[in-house]
Design a protein around this motif. Structure first.
Motif, mmCIF file in Angstrom:
data_model
loop_
_atom_site.group_PDB
_atom_site.id
_atom_site.type_symbol
_atom_site.label_atom_id
_atom_site.label_comp_id
_atom_site.label_asym_id
_atom_site.label_seq_id
_atom_site.Cartn_x
_atom_site.Cartn_y
_atom_site.Cartn_z
ATOM 1 N N GLU A 11 0.735 -1.243 -0.161
ATOM 2 C CA GLU A 11 -0.014 0.490 0.078
ATOM 3 C C GLU A 11 0.791 1.270 0.526
ATOM 4 O O GLU A 11 0.176 2.404 -0.133
ATOM 5 C CB GLU A 11 -1.012 0.579 1.030
ATOM 6 C CG GLU A 11 -2.234 -1.098 1.313
ATOM 7 C CD GLU A 11 -2.919 -1.031 0.440
ATOM 8 O OE1 GLU A 11 -2.853 0.145 -0.072
ATOM 9 O OE2 GLU A 11 -3.726 -1.880 -0.001
ATOM 10 N N ARG A 12 2.303 0.915 -0.405
ATOM 11 C CA ARG A 12 3.128 2.012 -0.435
ATOM 12 C C ARG A 12 3.253 3.153 -1.452
ATOM 13 O O ARG A 12 2.927 2.091 -2.627
ATOM 14 C CB ARG A 12 4.455 1.763 0.140
ATOM 15 C CG ARG A 12 4.878 0.921 1.692
ATOM 16 C CD ARG A 12 5.471 0.400 2.489
ATOM 17 N NE ARG A 12 5.574 -0.099 1.030
ATOM 18 C CZ ARG A 12 7.265 -0.435 1.486
ATOM 19 N NH1 ARG A 12 8.413 -0.087 2.211
ATOM 20 N NH2 ARG A 12 7.737 -1.508 1.005
ATOM 21 N N VAL A 13 2.900 4.080 -1.366
ATOM 22 C CA VAL A 13 3.543 5.087 -2.500
ATOM 23 C C VAL A 13 4.634 5.512 -2.819
ATOM 24 O O VAL A 13 5.569 5.300 -2.559
ATOM 25 C CB VAL A 13 2.881 6.718 -2.857
ATOM 26 C CG1 VAL A 13 2.258 7.037 -4.113
ATOM 27 C CG2 VAL A 13 0.951 6.377 -2.064
ATOM 28 N N VAL A 14 4.917 5.697 -4.481
ATOM 29 C CA VAL A 14 5.918 5.203 -5.314
ATOM 30 C C VAL A 14 6.393 6.347 -5.079
ATOM 31 O O VAL A 14 5.849 6.988 -5.740
ATOM 32 C CB VAL A 14 6.603 4.149 -6.031
ATOM 33 C CG1 VAL A 14 7.980 4.719 -6.942
ATOM 34 C CG2 VAL A 14 6.677 2.701 -5.526
ATOM 35 N N VAL A 15 7.420 7.228 -4.584
ATOM 36 C CA VAL A 15 7.702 8.258 -5.012
ATOM 37 C C VAL A 15 9.255 8.571 -6.262
ATOM 38 O O VAL A 15 10.191 8.076 -5.085
ATOM 39 C CB VAL A 15 7.704 9.218 -3.931
ATOM 40 C CG1 VAL A 15 8.453 11.109 -4.365
ATOM 41 C CG2 VAL A 15 5.930 9.664 -3.450
ATOM 42 N N CYS A 16 9.106 9.154 -6.769
ATOM 43 C CA CYS A 16 10.369 9.429 -8.312
ATOM 44 C C CYS A 16 10.897 11.066 -7.915
ATOM 45 O O CYS A 16 10.098 11.450 -8.303
ATOM 46 C CB CYS A 16 10.429 8.343 -9.492
ATOM 47 S SG CYS A 16 10.434 6.655 -9.598
ATOM 48 N N ALA A 17 12.341 10.721 -7.891
ATOM 49 C CA ALA A 17 12.112 12.257 -7.934
ATOM 50 C C ALA A 17 11.646 12.656 -9.027
ATOM 51 O O ALA A 17 11.255 14.661 -8.996
ATOM 52 C CB ALA A 17 13.571 12.738 -8.066
ATOM 53 N N PRO A 18 11.536 12.613 -10.717
ATOM 54 C CA PRO A 18 11.173 13.141 -11.268
ATOM 55 C C PRO A 18 9.531 13.719 -11.814
ATOM 56 O O PRO A 18 8.918 14.351 -12.051
ATOM 57 C CB PRO A 18 11.569 11.981 -12.849
ATOM 58 C CG PRO A 18 12.469 11.234 -12.450
ATOM 59 C CD PRO A 18 12.191 11.101 -11.185
ATOM 60 N N TYR A 19 9.199 13.180 -11.213
ATOM 61 C CA TYR A 19 7.468 13.014 -10.290
ATOM 62 C C TYR A 19 7.435 14.668 -9.854
ATOM 63 O O TYR A 19 6.297 15.189 -10.565
ATOM 64 C CB TYR A 19 6.607 12.278 -9.480
ATOM 65 C CG TYR A 19 6.910 10.737 -9.779
ATOM 66 C CD1 TYR A 19 6.940 10.183 -11.332
ATOM 67 C CD2 TYR A 19 6.210 9.703 -8.854
ATOM 68 C CE1 TYR A 19 7.030 8.650 -11.289
ATOM 69 C CE2 TYR A 19 6.315 8.416 -8.793
ATOM 70 C CZ TYR A 19 6.597 7.724 -10.160
ATOM 71 O OH TYR A 19 6.093 6.593 -10.547
ATOM 72 N N ILE A 20 8.228 15.243 -9.418
ATOM 73 C CA ILE A 20 8.456 16.466 -8.764
ATOM 74 C C ILE A 20 9.294 17.358 -9.565
ATOM 75 O O ILE A 20 8.938 18.391 -8.518
ATOM 76 C CB ILE A 20 8.466 16.276 -7.546
ATOM 77 C CG1 ILE A 20 9.717 16.512 -6.904
ATOM 78 C CG2 ILE A 20 7.489 16.018 -6.220
ATOM 79 C CD1 ILE A 20 9.647 15.981 -4.859
ATOM 80 N N ASP A 21 9.970 16.865 -10.471
ATOM 81 C CA ASP A 21 11.250 17.903 -10.671
ATOM 82 C C ASP A 21 10.495 19.202 -11.835
ATOM 83 O O ASP A 21 9.788 18.399 -12.797
ATOM 84 C CB ASP A 21 11.991 16.845 -11.280
ATOM 85 C CG ASP A 21 13.212 17.351 -12.201
ATOM 86 O OD1 ASP A 21 12.917 18.629 -11.835
ATOM 87 O OD2 ASP A 21 13.973 16.941 -12.630
ATOM 88 N N ALA A 22 10.956 20.337 -11.310
ATOM 89 C CA ALA A 22 9.865 21.102 -12.454
ATOM 90 C C ALA A 22 10.752 21.447 -13.448
ATOM 91 O O ALA A 22 10.460 22.393 -14.925
ATOM 92 C CB ALA A 22 10.449 22.810 -11.647
ATOM 93 N N GLU A 23 11.894 20.462 -13.642
ATOM 94 C CA GLU A 23 12.562 21.089 -14.947
ATOM 95 C C GLU A 23 12.367 19.866 -16.140
ATOM 96 O O GLU A 23 12.387 19.703 -17.510
ATOM 97 C CB GLU A 23 14.006 20.833 -15.203
ATOM 98 C CG GLU A 23 15.305 22.547 -13.553
ATOM 99 C CD GLU A 23 16.140 22.114 -13.985
ATOM 100 O OE1 GLU A 23 16.843 20.863 -14.044
ATOM 101 O OE2 GLU A 23 16.543 22.934 -13.142
ATOM 102 N N ARG A 24 11.711 19.093 -15.683
ATOM 103 C CA ARG A 24 10.974 17.956 -16.679
ATOM 104 C C ARG A 24 9.460 18.376 -16.899
ATOM 105 O O ARG A 24 8.282 19.053 -16.226
ATOM 106 C CB ARG A 24 10.886 16.431 -15.996
ATOM 107 C CG ARG A 24 12.050 16.185 -15.877
ATOM 108 C CD ARG A 24 11.903 14.017 -15.057
ATOM 109 N NE ARG A 24 13.348 14.023 -14.886
ATOM 110 C CZ ARG A 24 13.288 13.233 -15.641
ATOM 111 N NH1 ARG A 24 13.503 12.795 -16.550
ATOM 112 N NH2 ARG A 24 15.391 12.710 -15.006
ATOM 113 N N THR A 25 9.453 17.599 -18.326
ATOM 114 C CA THR A 25 8.153 17.668 -19.039
ATOM 115 C C THR A 25 7.136 17.246 -18.624
ATOM 116 O O THR A 25 7.710 15.830 -17.522
ATOM 117 C CB THR A 25 7.839 17.896 -20.489
ATOM 118 O OG1 THR A 25 8.184 17.174 -20.815
ATOM 119 C CG2 THR A 25 8.878 18.669 -20.297
ATOM 120 N N ARG A 26 5.448 17.085 -18.929
ATOM 121 C CA ARG A 26 5.177 15.868 -18.077
ATOM 122 C C ARG A 26 5.075 14.595 -19.086
ATOM 123 O O ARG A 26 4.951 13.783 -18.349
ATOM 124 C CB ARG A 26 3.624 16.220 -18.728
ATOM 125 C CG ARG A 26 3.209 17.343 -17.970
ATOM 126 C CD ARG A 26 2.528 16.490 -16.597
ATOM 127 N NE ARG A 26 1.548 17.758 -15.773
ATOM 128 C CZ ARG A 26 0.782 17.518 -14.742
ATOM 129 N NH1 ARG A 26 0.756 16.324 -14.337
ATOM 130 N NH2 ARG A 26 0.347 18.315 -13.972
#
Length: 172
Positions: free
Chosen positions: A14-29
């Motif tokens: 039930e844990r949520v996986v969070v990768c750095a690109p998910y919240i990176d402003a320098e990346r596009t969708r």
């Protein structure tokens, strides 16, 4: 003779996986960002994400260093955030969706002490882009290798003898 086995019970993580690109402003969708740019943070690091979860939001988390982001091999590590208890209740009821959780993590990462006032990484930070990591890798590999092709002792002897180039094989 039959042996009765207990039925295998598989419980979904039930844990949520969070990768750095998910919240990176320098990346596009398309490159993996999951929140709006104004809520995102520039070049977040896995350690910052883990600190934001544990210290800022009070959520338990675990860093998985051996994992890498599926869309970009150079992004190493991810964070697994426990946002539900054993009964299935949310640890923070206001963070009831993954999007809200990611926005809250990004807001806490912006407060990280080694970041500038605008949320960008400081000048002394170790946080680099994949391109910078690749350039550093190329420099390291180039330093380990010998001379480039055509610049060694054998090539110098050929040039001194007047040869300089080898005869190509094949049709004329």
């Amino acid at each position: 003779m039959s042996t009765a086995r207990a039925p295998m019970v598989w419980r979904h993580d039930e844990r949520v996986v969070v990768c750095a690109p998910y919240i990176d402003a320098e990346r596009t969708r398309a490159e993996g960002r999951k929140i709006p740019t104004e809520d995102a943070v520039a070049r977040p690091h896995v350690v910052e994400i883990a600190h934001a979860c544990e210290r800022g939001l009070g959520l338990r988390c675990e860093i998985e260093e051996e994992k890498c982001y599926s869309r970009d091999f150079w992004v190493r590590g991810r964070v697994r955030v426990t946002w539900r208890d054993d009964e299935g209740n949310l640890a923070r009821p206001e963070l009831d969706t993954r999007g809200k959780l990611l926005k809250a993590i990004a807001a806490e990462v912006k407060k990280y002490p080694e970041r500038n006032a605008d949320g960008s990484p400081g000048a002394h930070a170790m946080y680099t882009t994949p391109k910078m990591m690749f350039e550093e890798y190329v420099k390291t590999v180039a330093g380990m290798a010998g001379p480039a092709p055509g610049t060694g002792k054998k090539a110098e002897k050929l040039k001194a003898a007047g040869g300089g180039s080898r005869k190509k094989k094949g049709r004329k």
